[in-house]
Design a protein around this motif. Structure first.
Motif, mmCIF file in Angstrom:
data_model
loop_
_atom_site.group_PDB
_atom_site.id
_atom_site.type_symbol
_atom_site.label_atom_id
_atom_site.label_comp_id
_atom_site.label_asym_id
_atom_site.label_seq_id
_atom_site.Cartn_x
_atom_site.Cartn_y
_atom_site.Cartn_z
ATOM 1 N N LEU A 364 118.012 12.825 29.868
ATOM 2 C CA LEU A 364 117.390 12.461 31.450
ATOM 3 C C LEU A 364 118.530 12.340 31.892
ATOM 4 O O LEU A 364 119.579 13.446 32.880
ATOM 5 N N ILE A 365 119.493 11.278 31.481
ATOM 6 C CA ILE A 365 121.242 11.135 32.095
ATOM 7 C C ILE A 365 121.890 12.081 31.538
ATOM 8 O O ILE A 365 122.795 12.333 32.369
ATOM 9 N N TYR A 393 119.645 6.706 39.829
ATOM 10 C CA TYR A 393 119.436 7.484 38.316
ATOM 11 C C TYR A 393 120.574 7.802 37.364
ATOM 12 O O TYR A 393 119.495 7.287 36.234
ATOM 13 N N VAL A 394 121.236 7.186 37.234
ATOM 14 C CA VAL A 394 122.054 7.202 35.809
ATOM 15 C C VAL A 394 122.595 5.380 35.253
ATOM 16 O O VAL A 394 122.117 4.951 34.609
ATOM 17 N N VAL A 647 118.366 5.461 45.915
ATOM 18 C CA VAL A 647 118.759 4.732 44.872
ATOM 19 C C VAL A 647 117.079 4.382 44.333
ATOM 20 O O VAL A 647 116.764 4.591 43.450
ATOM 21 N N HIS A 648 116.472 3.520 45.554
ATOM 22 C CA HIS A 648 114.442 3.590 45.316
ATOM 23 C C HIS A 648 114.095 4.527 44.808
ATOM 24 O O HIS A 648 113.635 5.632 44.190
ATOM 25 N N GLN A 649 114.468 6.285 45.179
ATOM 26 C CA GLN A 649 114.080 7.758 45.583
ATOM 27 C C GLN A 649 114.233 8.150 43.979
ATOM 28 O O GLN A 649 113.626 8.317 42.864
ATOM 29 N N ALA A 650 115.746 7.505 44.114
ATOM 30 C CA ALA A 650 116.262 7.916 41.963
ATOM 31 C C ALA A 650 115.593 7.880 41.051
ATOM 32 O O ALA A 650 114.944 8.117 39.744
ATOM 33 N N GLU A 652 112.429 6.008 40.929
ATOM 34 C CA GLU A 652 111.452 6.795 40.606
ATOM 35 C C GLU A 652 111.465 8.231 40.138
ATOM 36 O O GLU A 652 110.762 8.210 39.193
ATOM 37 N N ASP A 653 111.673 9.208 41.153
ATOM 38 C CA ASP A 653 111.896 10.727 40.186
ATOM 39 C C ASP A 653 111.897 10.026 38.860
ATOM 40 O O ASP A 653 111.361 10.641 37.883
ATOM 41 N N ILE A 654 113.659 9.948 38.592
ATOM 42 C CA ILE A 654 114.253 9.512 36.332
ATOM 43 C C ILE A 654 112.725 9.089 35.775
ATOM 44 O O ILE A 654 112.155 9.253 34.723
ATOM 45 N N PHE A 655 111.677 8.099 36.434
ATOM 46 C CA PHE A 655 110.538 6.993 36.278
ATOM 47 C C PHE A 655 109.224 8.243 35.905
ATOM 48 O O PHE A 655 109.202 7.778 34.614
ATOM 49 N N LEU A 656 109.494 9.065 37.192
ATOM 50 C CA LEU A 656 108.312 10.132 37.061
ATOM 51 C C LEU A 656 108.590 10.615 36.065
ATOM 52 O O LEU A 656 107.290 11.042 35.140
#
Length: 713
Positions: A364-365, A393-394, A647-650, A652-656
């Motif tokens: 994903l990264i 995210y990264v 940062v929190h949005q990133a 959560e996005d990669i986590f989902l």
């Protein structure tokens, strides 16, 4: 192969590699050359094969190894067993790997490829890729009337690190759905190998799979549906090439999409549509025309437009296709995201990725960093990260994802009545914990976001003069009057002026106010205990207490005012030589107990992590007369608050994306893998250009210090 070629290959192989006969040999390749070597040299100790990005499958009973498996098997030599025209390209792919791990690399004719091509890090052709940019492609599009875009790794890509990781995910999904196919991955690959000889479709692959695995065709087609579902979920577009396609259409070029694939046209059309790719004239696919690009698929189609100039945009692993078509087409080659990763300053991560979940998370990264084939332009191999979102995210997300699953592991293996996520550090971990618990239907405690702070716990725990002394002696950046207000929660009307000659030090100044301090502490303690009681915690219960990086202060102070038992679950716990804290119950993902022993890069840089392991609320300073929490003043500015949100949005996005589409239960991501990923935020690896790090401030919420964090070097 013709007889002369076979004779030449066999003679060269026996002459050059006789001394390696009883050594561990790995062949690179699974084509006719490798097959010939295996068939005609059974006495040689060929332990396995490599082939592109594959990590599954076999040829004549020899397993195809991943890079990680190659290292585990410790070969004495790797021999490139392919056609001559592909050897230099394969050398470029393997040179760094073999050089770093001290593995000799030879061609099938006996040449030492390090001697032939030399090794100075990256090859000239790899370095030249740093000069490839968007305007070059745009100018080529402008010069041609017909534009052929390859589909995979050009317009769209898989977010798995390598293609065959898809089958690991499919196998897991099949198990979850109780669809039983013995040795699914190898059977699926064997079926593909047989069917693709006649340019078959995925339907035919699964019909062949049914025959190989002795299962019903209906079951096989159920499995096929799962594979197609997984393919859809792990696919993304390469945005800059998608934009180039739109540019070509706007310039009134004829656009065709090309692929050597077993996917049928209807599925590809649906997949492309899901990525917003429309407007092309037609799909040209190998299973429909019964020929591959290597076998002239492009030439066959382009004969319809012999009077118009054509441009083919493909991936540079297709060297042999280029050589066969360069007189017929103009050709523009880009690298896949995976090959860009191997070309970049991140390439050493390949040696740390030892299981499917580690590869999927890192995939994903890679899909984020190298989504654009032009991401390494003018870069020296260091990818650019220039937004808060991408930084989160990264670099940040992998740490938090690992930490959340580590906590979940504790919840499964230990008996806790519930888990308390301490504000503010626990805000994002609580959110992700709640998401995964719900989406994966885990039988673990629900989790509580627990309102607390070091200041609040300190205020509530004051009962003796010794408590006052301990608090007053902790270093702080306040004037004495401010210390009483912030540390002990006194109102301005309760504070006497500090006169240096009348008060020996801050401790004696605090003692002078002890009656007000004790009275205030009692009120706050009662209010705080009322809040805790409202959570319906069991008085003799056993609760996990999640905090990020700590010596255990809050856990210790809560132990002093509550009756239930707390066990700390820390990302990292450090030793400040306080025996009472060292004796606290709990565990930590990382421990920094002895200064002389390395802990982790994330611990050494935890102040940076503290800026995002927080909520959008200020720290709790006290409790009001009405029992409500009183928050301290917000010291973060608008940019810093936006940084936390993005940062929190990133994260959560990669986590989902990871848990919904890739995660396989009970396969653990190594903590040092995510720690290594975090370390790549340093300037030696990454061209970081996030504006926030020009002046990112951190205020320690107990008032001991505040500082501007230096940018990573």
């Amino acid at each position: 192969m013709d007889n002369l070629f076979e004779t030449t290959v066999q003679r060269a192989f026996k002459e050059q590699f006789n001394t390696y006969k009883n050594k561990k040999i790995i062949l690179y390749g699974t084509g006719v050359v490798a097959e010939f070597i295996l068939n005609n040299n059974p006495s040689y100790n060929i332990i396995g094969l490599m082939d592109g990005n594959k990590k599954h499958g076999e040829l004549l009973g020899k397993k195809v190894y991943s890079y990680e498996e190659v290292l585990k098997n410790k070969p004495d030599i790797i021999i490139v067993a392919t056609a001559k025209r592909n050897i230099e390209m394969i050398y470029d792919r393997l040179a760094y790997f073999c050089h770093t791990n001290n593995i000799p690399l030879y061609s099938v004719d006996g040449r030492n490829l390090f001697t032939v091509y030399g090794y100075q890090g990256l090859s000239d052709s790899q370095i030249r890729y740093f000069d490839v940019h968007e305007e070059l492609l745009k100018s080529q599009i402008e010069k041609n009337e017909i534009i052929y875009f390859d589909i995979y790794d050009v317009l769209i890509m898989r977010k798995t690190l390598i293609k065959l990781d898809v089958l690991d995910i499919v196998e897991y999904r099949l198990t979850q759905a109780n669809i039983k196919i013995p040795d699914y991955i190898n059977a699926r690959l064997k079926a593909e190998q047989e069917v693709m000889r006649s340019h078959g479709t995925i339907n035919e692959i699964y019909e062949k799979l049914a025959e190989i695995s002795n299962i019903s065709v209906e079951n096989a087609l159920e499995a096929m549906a799962v594979e197609l579902e997984v393919e859809t979920s792990i696919t993304c577009s390469r945005s800059s090439i998608k934009a180039m396609m739109r540019y070509a259409l706007d310039e009134n070029k004829k656009v065709y999409l090309v692929s050597d694939t077993y996917f049928q046209k209807e599925f590809l059309e649906s997949l492309l549509l899901s990525q917003g790719i429309t407007g092309y004239s037609d799909l040209i696919i190998s299973n429909e025309h019964k020929r591959t690009k290597r076998e002239g698929l492009l030439s066959f189609w382009d004969n319809n437009y012999s009077n118009e100039s054509s441009l083919y945009i493909g991936v540079d692993s297709e060297n042999e296709i280029v050589q066969e078509n360069q007189s017929k087409f103009n050709i523009f080659l880009i690298k896949s995201a995976y090959d860009m990763f191997l070309l970049s300053s991140y390439k050493d991560m390949i040696y740390s990725l030892n299981n499917i979940n580690e590869r999927s998370l890192f995939g994903l990264i890679v899909a984020k960093l190298f989504n654009s084939p032009f991401a390494l332009y003018n870069s020296d191999g260091k990818p650019k990260v220039d937004s808060n979102y991408n930084f989160g995210y990264v670099f940040i997300a992998p740490l938090i994802i690992k930490y959340v699953f580590w906590i979940i592991g504790k919840m499964k293996n230990e008996k806790y009545d519930d888990v308390l996520f301490a504000a503010r550090d626990g805000w994002i971990t609580h959110r992700l914990y709640s998401i995964v618990r719900e989406k994966m239907r885990m039988d673990i405690p629900k989790g509580i976001y627990f309102q607390t702070s070091r200041t609040l716990c300190t205020l509530a725990s004051v009962k003796t003069e010794e408590d006052i002394r301990w608090i007053a002696e902790v270093p702080h950046a306040y004037e004495p009057e401010q210390m009483l207000k912030r540390r002990f929660g006194l109102a301005n009307s309760e504070i006497h002026e500090y006169v240096e000659e009348n008060h020996v030090d801050s401790v004696w100044y605090a003692y002078y106010h002890k009656e007000a301090i004790f009275l205030n502490a009692k009120r706050i303690r009662e209010s705080y205990l009322n809040y805790i009681e409202s959570l319906n915690l069991k008085s003799e219960g056993n609760y996990a207490f999640v905090d990020f990086v700590s010596s255990g202060t809050c856990q210790l102070l809560l132990d002093n005012i509550t009756t239930f038992h707390l066990e700390g679950l820390y990302y990292c716990k450090y030793n400040n030589n306080d025996e009472s804290k060292l004796n606290l119950s709990g565990d930590a993902m990382f421990e920094n107990m002895v200064e002389q022993v390395y802990c982790s890069h994330s611990y050494e840089n935890y102040l940076l992590l503290e800026t995002v392991m927080t909520s959008l609320n200020p720290s709790i300073a006290s409790m009001g007369l009405d029992g409500e929490f009183i928050y301290g003043e917000e010291v973060r500015n608008g940019k810093e608050m936006m940084y936390v949100q993005e940062v929190h949005q990133a994260v959560e996005d990669i986590f989902l994306d990871y848990i919904e589409n890739m995660h396989i239960m009970n396969i653990e991501i190594n903590k040092f893998v995510v720690d290594s990923i975090f370390s790549y935020h340093q300037s030696r690896y990454t061209n970081e250009q996030c504006e926030i790090f020009d002046n990112l401030r951190l205020m320690e919420d107990f008032g001991q210090w505040h500082m501007t964090l230096p940018r990573a070097t």
